[in-house]
Design an enzyme around this catalytic site. Structure first.
Site, PDB file in Angstrom:
ATOM      1  N   LYS A 172       0.844  -1.203   0.000  1.00  0.00           N
ATOM      2  CA  LYS A 172       0.000   0.000   0.000  1.00  0.00           C
ATOM      3  C   LYS A 172       0.882   1.258   0.000  1.00  0.00           C
ATOM      4  O   LYS A 172       0.591   2.242  -0.685  1.00  0.00           O
ATOM      5  CB  LYS A 172      -0.930  -0.015   1.216  1.00  0.00           C
ATOM      6  CG  LYS A 172      -1.770   1.232   1.400  1.00  0.00           C
ATOM      7  CD  LYS A 172      -2.831   1.451   0.330  1.00  0.00           C
ATOM      8  CE  LYS A 172      -3.496   2.804   0.507  1.00  0.00           C
ATOM      9  NZ  LYS A 172      -4.615   3.057  -0.372  1.00  0.00           N
ATOM     10  N   LYS A 240      -0.165  11.429   5.496  1.00  0.00           N
ATOM     11  CA  LYS A 240       0.074  10.338   6.464  1.00  0.00           C
ATOM     12  C   LYS A 240       0.690   9.128   5.751  1.00  0.00           C
ATOM     13  O   LYS A 240       1.655   8.537   6.228  1.00  0.00           O
ATOM     14  CB  LYS A 240      -1.249   9.943   7.115  1.00  0.00           C
ATOM     15  CG  LYS A 240      -1.198   8.662   7.938  1.00  0.00           C
ATOM     16  CD  LYS A 240      -2.540   7.925   8.036  1.00  0.00           C
ATOM     17  CE  LYS A 240      -3.043   7.384   6.740  1.00  0.00           C
ATOM     18  NZ  LYS A 240      -4.013   6.312   6.761  1.00  0.00           N
TER      19      LYS A 240
END
Ligand code: NAD
Length: 301
Positions: A172, A240
């Site tokens: 990811k 983030k």
């Protein structure tokens, strides 16, 4: 008897994913910090639990879709968390995007209680969540992946078991690097072409037919051309995710200079109050640096 499924975190992604599971006939126990989406799911047939621990007690398989690593640590490992209520043989599937080291920590804590854990972050955004077409990158043991497969097939279109615990989160992070750098490249190309006097729509038309073609310019075309930065995927969340990529680079000794520059750009936009914009809003920073808004006439001379 079929598994009862627990679902925690009913936000932009979690709410439609939980709705799809319910529509597929799964028994669902839900919990989230925000009451609105819980009410909606209960009205559609789900049962309510008052804490993550209660979800762990009542469900055999628990799915998490939470914002970040601290939220997953609290909900999975806390005193009132899922693992505190889970029984041996249960399965915990974390589909949030978090740090790979936290995914490994949660898997270790699960193993101590005989609970299987998978990290299974997704890409495909809110549209993929609604349509059940997410790409799911799964880390963990084969037996857990086999058990989760029917649920993944309700939620996603592309499901790949990429490796052991934490590997889903590593992939990811790789995904988020490619998307961020692509947004930056498309933004720079549009500002260069537009300030030189070329229509930005025509730039995308022709680039889309050659080696430069990519999903970012296809899916976010309208956002770029109309300066519509309604999310979609917020700059705050992508920032983030790039931090996760950079910290992973640090852990594995991999310099990521280009990612670092884009992450700084996203940080600058957050400092200017644009953290809630869609990530295609990175264009605004490139425009500011060039003193040119795409689509407007180029400067005289
Ligand atoms: P969101 O902020 O909309 O939803 C998070 C949900 O978790 C909210 O309902 C919140 O109330 C709940 N929550 C937070 N802390 C909690 C706690 N301690 N206990 C119970 N509930 C809690 O976020 P989102 O956009 O749905 O994203 C969820 C995850 O999916 C993130 O990790 C994100 O990076 C990832 N993701 C998002 C997208 C996207 O397009 N939005 C795409 C792919 C992946």
């Amino acid at each position: 008897m079929p598994d009862t499924i627990g679902f925690i975190g009913l936000g932009v992604m979690g709410a439609p994913m939980a709705r799809n599971l319910l529509a597929a006939g799964q028994e669902l126990v839900v919990h989230s910090r925000s009451p609105g989406p819980v009410e909606e799911l209960v009205a559609a047939g789900a049962e309510r639990a008052s804490s993550p621990r209660e979800v762990g007690e009542r469900a055999d398989v628990v799915i998490l879709m939470l914002p970040d690593s601290p939220a997953v640590e609290a909900v999975a490992l806390g005193e009132d968390g899922v693992l505190a209520g889970a029984s041996e043989g249960d399965l915990l599937i974390d589909m949030s995007t978090i740090h790979p080291t936290v995914a490994v920590e949660v898997a270790r804590a699960g193993a101590e209680r005989g609970v299987g854990v998978l990290d299974a972050p997704v890409s495909g955004g809110d549209v993929g969540a609604r349509e059940g077409t997410l790409s799911i990158m799964v880390g963990g043991e084969e037996a857990g992946v086999r058990r989760a497969q029917p649920l993944f097939e309700v939620l996603g279109g592309t499901i790949v078991h990429v490796g052991g615990h934490g590997a889903g989160q590593v992939v990811k992070a790789c995904n988020q690097v490619v998307v961020a750098v692509s947004i930056a490249a498309v933004s720079e190309a549009l500002v260069l072409g537009s300030k030189a006097g070329v229509d930005p729509g025509r730039i995308l038309d022709v680039l889309g037919g050659g080696l430069a073609a990519n999903k970012v310019m296809e899916v976010r075309r309208r956002n770029f051309l109309e300066h519509d930065f309604t999310p979609g995927f917020r700059i705050d969340l992508h920032h983030k995710d790039l931090n996760i990529a950079l910290e992973s680079g640090d852990a594995y000794g991999v310099p990521l200079p280009v990612t670092g520059m884009v992450q700084q750009g996203m940080r600058a936009l957050r400092a200017r109050g644009h953290g809630g914009d869609d990530h295609s809003g990175l264009l605004q920073l490139v425009e500011e640096l060039a003193a040119h808004r795409i689509g407007e006439p180029p400067p005289e001379g």
